[in-house]
Scaffold this active site. Structure first.
Site, PDB file in Angstrom:
ATOM      1  N   ILE A  89       0.841  -1.207   0.000  1.00  0.00           N
ATOM      2  CA  ILE A  89       0.000   0.000   0.000  1.00  0.00           C
ATOM      3  C   ILE A  89       0.866   1.242   0.000  1.00  0.00           C
ATOM      4  CG2 ILE A  89      -1.689   1.337   1.304  1.00  0.00           C
ATOM      5  CD1 ILE A  89      -2.822  -1.232   2.379  1.00  0.00           C
ATOM      6  N   GLY A 106       7.564   4.328   3.686  1.00  0.00           N
ATOM      7  CA  GLY A 106       8.112   5.599   4.139  1.00  0.00           C
ATOM      8  C   GLY A 106       9.169   5.358   5.187  1.00  0.00           C
ATOM      9  N   GLY A 107       9.455   6.397   5.966  1.00  0.00           N
ATOM     10  CA  GLY A 107      10.550   6.324   6.918  1.00  0.00           C
ATOM     11  C   GLY A 107      10.348   5.310   8.025  1.00  0.00           C
ATOM     12  N   MET A 108       9.089   4.954   8.355  1.00  0.00           N
ATOM     13  CA  MET A 108       8.832   4.042   9.465  1.00  0.00           C
ATOM     14  C   MET A 108       8.760   2.587   9.039  1.00  0.00           C
ATOM     15  SD  MET A 108       8.681   5.192  12.529  1.00  0.00           S
ATOM     16  CE  MET A 108       7.602   4.083  13.410  1.00  0.00           C
ATOM     17  N   GLY A 109       8.565   2.315   7.785  1.00  0.00           N
ATOM     18  CA  GLY A 109       8.442   0.934   7.360  1.00  0.00           C
ATOM     19  C   GLY A 109       7.490   0.802   6.198  1.00  0.00           C
ATOM     20  N   VAL A 139       3.519  -0.781   4.671  1.00  0.00           N
ATOM     21  CA  VAL A 139       2.151  -1.223   4.934  1.00  0.00           C
ATOM     22  C   VAL A 139       1.684  -2.023   3.723  1.00  0.00           C
ATOM     23  CG1 VAL A 139      -0.220  -0.532   5.403  1.00  0.00           C
ATOM     24  CG2 VAL A 139       1.659   0.763   6.396  1.00  0.00           C
ATOM     25  N   LYS A 141       1.120  -3.441   9.018  1.00  0.00           N
ATOM     26  CA  LYS A 141       2.235  -2.512   9.121  1.00  0.00           C
ATOM     27  C   LYS A 141       3.429  -3.243   9.711  1.00  0.00           C
ATOM     28  CE  LYS A 141       3.807   1.810  11.052  1.00  0.00           C
ATOM     29  NZ  LYS A 141       3.482   3.010  11.830  1.00  0.00           N
ATOM     30  N   ASP A 171      -2.320  14.358  16.749  1.00  0.00           N
ATOM     31  CA  ASP A 171      -2.130  14.572  15.309  1.00  0.00           C
ATOM     32  C   ASP A 171      -3.457  14.427  14.557  1.00  0.00           C
ATOM     33  OD1 ASP A 171      -0.615  15.275  13.130  1.00  0.00           O
ATOM     34  OD2 ASP A 171       0.129  13.245  12.739  1.00  0.00           O
TER      35      ASP A 171
END
Length: 692
Positions: free
Chosen positions: A60, A63-66, A68, A83, A177
């Site tokens: 899907i 990005g910087g975190m991993g 999905v 995720k 957020d």
């Protein structure tokens, strides 16, 4: 000691779907350095190998975190989004605990408006992951890029997001957020609030304030509360309320509230002014001046969205205006003067044959009927189309005549009061047309004229009453136009005038004015605060005064009617505070009064029955609510058919259909509910259609 992780770089988006970063970035953001060190994302083949319990279908986003992935859980055949924490970040101090913390927070929120977490774990290779609800749709940010939502979609969406956020606040979780990119729209359910990666408990929020470096921003700048940007206070549920206020403003207007921004109703004419005070309070710089949490915001927002209550307030003001007997005579005298025609000729003919007294009485009777036609029959016919120009034209000529007469008289108190009469009636008409600033100026001028007349004879009771009436006129206008704080100030001035008059004069009209002032204060407090004990206390004071007056004149229908309307106000105030037993008690008293004095087929009974249905539904008594909602809808449909296009009646039909459908849904009677939802959609389409 955990690091402050913020200010992520951007990422890619899939065209025409959910922004993958809105899901991908669920987790506390890594620093820019961590992002650089994250390395390449997992490939589809790697994900399939490490997640054998899932049929991994596609990536899907990344990005910087991993990464999905869209997948199907094999044993349950359930669509999920998985995720996976980036392998290169797994060793970053604090990130793995944060990732686990995020999945636990989301799993603890069992709410239909929050993205649900089904499972969390660690692969054999040591990669952290969690599987969550797959939302098939787009995020709100993508939707808003195509233009603002229709009002009938915008209002429930904001309320649903607030409800989901309230569920978090009840568990002591601050999201930090809230923004359109983190609200996911689904075709088969309510919007879902996601991305709890920055979320903290109250204890963690206090610790974060101590540990976060000065100048660090947590959250998205455009939506973050001032305390998130300045670090002057620990974040709290009120911080989320600020972000929710920004989101609400953007959804209602299509714009962000930047700089010295206008209230929502000035940016979008379709937005009722009653929403202004709710959104503007949420956007207060000082956290203490906002709603304490999303639940309080939601209650106030729904209070503003209660279209039947808004209409009842306007109807109540109109009914009171119809008893202005002195104004009827004054205004209609000039209407006859300036319009001419057979009525004037007939009046002149009678004057020649009758005495001056008889002629005056006949003229007054004719004029009273004409003004009643102007303010009721003609108004009801023209209001749905917005065409009140004919009335405005006549009243403009009347104002010119009496303004000239006032100047020519040397500005006597008597001429001042006659001019004030006309200005108030003109204010009524142009206020209905939405010309609120101009109407307010007319009410203010009328008040000043009445004060000048009173000051010329300070002990004159009639003139003191005129000042009170002028304050009441302006209070009602400011309430109807959403200027609730100014209305509250006027209502308190009105109480001061009424108290002073009652202290020196035993005239029951002064005492009655005290009741009206307490009631007006209660109305304003209720709208400003979204329902408060203080508003209830003001209503109690008004009712106590009216009961005393009614005790002296038991058959006075005006006092009895006002007592019943106060029960309606008390019920709405109790509803806003979540006191549903009190709500039912007050609405029952209002219902019983209406049943005693009105037909079961009357519009008044429709509103009384509707409120009974609402109270019973709130108490979980869906079965008991059905006959009330059914009666309310039956009458509303009949009234709307008799006056096609009347917005107020169509609003009432829409609400009756909606809440009756909800009761059927609560009882599992889907077929009846679907038919009513179809009818609600039909009526809302009529309401959204441009006027002819």
């Amino acid at each position: 000691m955990s690091r402050s992780l913020s200010q992520i770089p951007g990422g890619d988006s899939l065209p025409g779907g959910v922004d993958p970063l809105a899901l991908l970035q669920v987790g506390l953001r890594p620093s820019a350095a961590a992002y650089v060190e994250a390395g390449p994302p997992l490939s589809l083949e790697e994900a399939r190998a490490m997640l054998p319990a899932y049929e991994v279908q596609r990536l899907i986003g990344q990005g910087g975190m991993g990464s999905v992935f869209a997948a199907v859980q094999r044993d349950l055949q359930r669509r999920v989004a998985i995720k996976v924490l980036s392998p290169a970040l797994a060793e970053t101090p604090g990130l793995s605990p944060r990732f686990r913390h995020e999945s636990r927070l989301m799993a603890s929120l069992k709410h239909p408006g929050v993205v649900q977490v089904y499972e969390a774990g660690e692969t054999a290779e040591g990669h952290l992951y969690y599987a969550m609800e797959f939302v098939d749709g787009e995020d709100l940010a993508s939707r808003l890029r195509r233009g603002k939502l229709p009002l009938e979609e915008a209002v429930p969406l904001i309320a649903q997001v607030a409800d989901a956020l309230h569920a978090a606040h009840q568990l002591g979780i601050v999201h930090r957020d809230v923004k359109p990119a983190n609200v996911f729209l689904s075709a088969d359910g309510p919007p879902r609030l996601g991305d709890f990666g920055l979320a903290l408990t109250a204890e963690q929020a206090a610790e974060a304030l101590r540990l976060t470096r000065p100048g660090t921003t947590v959250g998205t700048t455009e939506y973050a509360a001032p305390e998130q940007l300045s670090r002057a206070h620990a974040v709290s549920p009120a911080s989320d309320v600020f972000s929710l206020g920004v989101l609400a403003y953007e959804v209602l207007t299509g714009e962000l509230p930047r700089g010295n921004f206008d209230p929502p109703s000035l940016r979008n004419p379709e937005v009722d002014a009653s929403f202004d005070s709710v959104v503007l309070r949420a956007l207060q710089t000082d956290p203490a001046r906002r709603y304490a949490d999303a639940g309080k915001f939601r209650e106030a927002f729904l209070h503003a969205a209660d279209r039947p209550r808004q209409q009842a307030l306007r109807d109540q003001a109109l009914r009171r205006k119809m008893v202005r007997r002195a104004r009827v005579v004054a205004v209609l005298a000039v209407v006859s003067l300036v319009t001419g025609g057979s009525a004037v000729l007939a009046w002149k003919a009678r004057r020649e044959a009758e005495t001056r007294r008889a002629a005056a009485e006949a003229a007054e009777q004719h004029m009273a009927g004409l003004l009643q036609f102007l303010l009721t029959d003609l108004r009801q016919r023209l209001e749905p189309t917005g065409n009140l120009g004919a009335m405005d034209s006549v009243l403009e000529k009347a104002a010119e005549h009496f303004r000239r007469a006032y100047d020519e008289s040397g500005r006597t108190p008597e001429a001042a009061l006659k001019l004030a009469d006309v200005l108030v009636v003109k204010g009524d008409v142009i206020g209905v047309r939405g010309m609120n600033t101009e109407a307010d100026a007319l009410y203010t001028e009328a008040l000043e004229l009445c004060e000048a007349a009173r000051d010329a004879a300070p002990q004159d009771t009639e003139r003191a009453l005129r000042v009170i009436a002028a304050l009441r006129d302006r209070t009602e206008h400011r309430m109807a136009s959403g200027r609730h704080a100014e209305a509250l100030a006027d209502a308190r001035l009105m109480l001061g005038e009424a108290d002073a008059l009652a202290a020196r004069d035993v005239d029951t009209r002064a005492v009655h004015a005290q009741a009206a002032a307490h009631r007006a204060i209660g109305h304003a407090l209720g709208y400003i605060e979204g329902g408060t004990p203080e508003a209830g206390e003001e209503y109690d004071r008004a009712q106590a005064i009216l009961r005393g007056l009614l005790g002296k004149t038991p058959n006075d229908v005006i006092y009895a009617g006002e007592l019943a309307e106060l029960d309606m106000s008390q019920g709405s105030n109790a509803e806003a505070q979540g006191d549903y037993p009190g709500m039912l008690r007050h609405f029952t008293a209002f219902h019983d009064h209406v049943l005693k004095h009105y037909s079961r087929d009357s519009n008044m009974y429709s509103h009384a029955a509707f409120r009974m249905g609402v109270a019973l539904q709130k108490l979980g008594r869906a079965e008991d609510s059905l006959p009330y909602f059914t009666d309310a809808l039956r009458i509303a449909e009949h009234e709307a058919a008799a006056m096609p296009g009347h917005k107020g009646l169509l609003n009432h039909v829409s609400w009756c259909a909606r809440l009756l459908a909800q009761s059927y849904e609560n009882l599992g009677r889907r077929e009846e509910a679907e038919a009513l939802r179809t009818r609600e959609a039909e009526v809302n389409a009529l309401l959204s259609a441009p006027g002819k």
